[in-house]
Motif scaffolding. Structure first.
Motif, PDB file in Angstrom:
ATOM      1  N   LEU A 121     -35.289  24.707   9.057  1.00 24.32           N
ATOM      2  CA  LEU A 121     -34.724  25.462  10.175  1.00 24.32           C
ATOM      3  C   LEU A 121     -33.254  25.136  10.374  1.00 24.32           C
ATOM      4  CD1 LEU A 121     -37.603  24.949  12.752  1.00 24.32           C
ATOM      5  CD2 LEU A 121     -37.166  26.981  11.387  1.00 24.32           C
ATOM      6  N   TRP A 122     -32.523  26.128  10.885  1.00 21.85           N
ATOM      7  CA  TRP A 122     -31.120  25.919  11.206  1.00 21.85           C
ATOM      8  C   TRP A 122     -31.001  25.236  12.560  1.00 21.85           C
ATOM      9  CZ3 TRP A 122     -27.955  26.406   7.377  1.00 21.85           C
ATOM     10  CH2 TRP A 122     -28.078  27.420   6.439  1.00 21.85           C
ATOM     11  N   THR A 123     -30.069  24.333  12.682  1.00 24.07           N
ATOM     12  CA  THR A 123     -29.582  23.872  13.979  1.00 24.07           C
ATOM     13  C   THR A 123     -28.169  24.434  14.072  1.00 24.07           C
ATOM     14  OG1 THR A 123     -28.599  21.851  13.092  1.00 24.07           O
ATOM     15  CG2 THR A 123     -30.905  21.723  13.862  1.00 24.07           C
ATOM     16  N   LEU A 124     -27.587  24.385  15.236  1.00 21.04           N
ATOM     17  CA  LEU A 124     -26.223  24.888  15.372  1.00 21.04           C
ATOM     18  C   LEU A 124     -25.274  24.132  14.443  1.00 21.04           C
ATOM     19  CD1 LEU A 124     -24.152  26.699  16.691  1.00 21.04           C
ATOM     20  CD2 LEU A 124     -23.984  25.045  18.555  1.00 21.04           C
ATOM     21  N   GLU A 125     -25.415  22.816  14.403  1.00 24.87           N
ATOM     22  CA  GLU A 125     -24.535  21.999  13.559  1.00 24.87           C
ATOM     23  C   GLU A 125     -24.717  22.341  12.079  1.00 24.87           C
ATOM     24  OE1 GLU A 125     -23.782  17.314  12.498  1.00 24.87           O
ATOM     25  OE2 GLU A 125     -24.706  17.830  14.419  1.00 24.87           O
ATOM     26  N   ARG A 126     -25.959  22.474  11.629  1.00 27.81           N
ATOM     27  CA  ARG A 126     -26.219  22.808  10.213  1.00 27.81           C
ATOM     28  C   ARG A 126     -25.672  24.184   9.867  1.00 27.81           C
ATOM     29  NH1 ARG A 126     -32.589  21.087  10.019  1.00 27.81           N
ATOM     30  NH2 ARG A 126     -32.285  18.852   9.835  1.00 27.81           N
ATOM     31  N   GLN A 131     -23.188  25.750  11.337  1.00 31.08           N
ATOM     32  CA  GLN A 131     -21.730  25.660  11.333  1.00 31.08           C
ATOM     33  C   GLN A 131     -21.230  25.083  10.018  1.00 31.08           C
ATOM     34  OE1 GLN A 131     -21.298  23.385  14.956  1.00 31.08           O
ATOM     35  NE2 GLN A 131     -20.399  25.135  16.011  1.00 31.08           N
ATOM     36  N   ARG A 132     -21.882  24.005   9.549  1.00 27.29           N
ATOM     37  CA  ARG A 132     -21.465  23.395   8.291  1.00 27.29           C
ATOM     38  C   ARG A 132     -21.658  24.344   7.109  1.00 27.29           C
ATOM     39  NH1 ARG A 132     -24.620  18.414   8.319  1.00 27.29           N
ATOM     40  NH2 ARG A 132     -24.044  17.698  10.359  1.00 27.29           N
ATOM     41  N   ALA A 133     -22.781  25.026   7.084  1.00 27.82           N
ATOM     42  CA  ALA A 133     -23.075  25.940   5.970  1.00 27.82           C
ATOM     43  C   ALA A 133     -22.132  27.130   5.976  1.00 27.82           C
ATOM     44  CB  ALA A 133     -24.529  26.420   6.057  1.00 27.82           C
ATOM     45  N   PHE A 134     -21.723  27.542   7.149  1.00 27.88           N
ATOM     46  CA  PHE A 134     -20.854  28.717   7.236  1.00 27.88           C
ATOM     47  C   PHE A 134     -19.432  28.367   6.875  1.00 27.88           C
ATOM     48  CE2 PHE A 134     -18.580  32.122   9.646  1.00 27.88           C
ATOM     49  CZ  PHE A 134     -19.110  33.195   8.950  1.00 27.88           C
ATOM     50  N   ALA A 156     -21.404  38.304   8.545  1.00 24.53           N
ATOM     51  CA  ALA A 156     -21.657  37.263   7.547  1.00 24.53           C
ATOM     52  C   ALA A 156     -22.441  36.098   8.161  1.00 24.53           C
ATOM     53  CB  ALA A 156     -20.336  36.759   6.964  1.00 24.53           C
ATOM     54  N   LEU A 157     -22.103  35.732   9.387  1.00 28.33           N
ATOM     55  CA  LEU A 157     -22.809  34.645  10.057  1.00 28.33           C
ATOM     56  C   LEU A 157     -24.260  35.026  10.350  1.00 28.33           C
ATOM     57  CD1 LEU A 157     -22.881  31.864  11.326  1.00 28.33           C
ATOM     58  CD2 LEU A 157     -21.928  32.865  13.411  1.00 28.33           C
TER      59      LEU A 157
END
Length: 86
Positions: free
Chosen positions: A76-81, A83-86, A58-59
């Motif tokens: 673009l995704w950052t790690l923080e973004r 994580q929040r979206a997931f 899923a990730l």
């Protein structure tokens, strides 16, 4: 090509795409010792997965999509973004 009975395991491994000449021999030894079961993936050393395969899938499915196609205001995704979206 690989059905040639005069072909040595080392040569067959190279022709099959292994980068090391020792891999052909290693696979032949595994097959001779365990039959077809020896050709299955074996347990590898290291840390056990933290999350089950379903969560990982899923990730990955989320990460390969562009955020803007999901309604986010960034490209673009950052790690923080992520994580929040997931």
């Amino acid at each position: 090509m690989l059905a040639d009975p005069s072909l040595h395991a080392t040569e067959a491994g190279i022709k099959a795409g292994f980068k090391s000449s020792a891999m052909g021999s290693a696979w032949v030894r595994r097959f001779n010792a365990k039959g077809l079961a020896g050709l299955e993936d074996q347990v590898r050393p290291g840390r056990k997965p933290t999350h089950p395969p379903e969560v990982r899938s899923a990730l990955v499915a989320l990460a390969i999509q562009k955020p803007s196609t999901l309604g986010y205001p960034f490209e673009l995704w950052t790690l923080e973004r992520l994580q929040r979206a997931f």
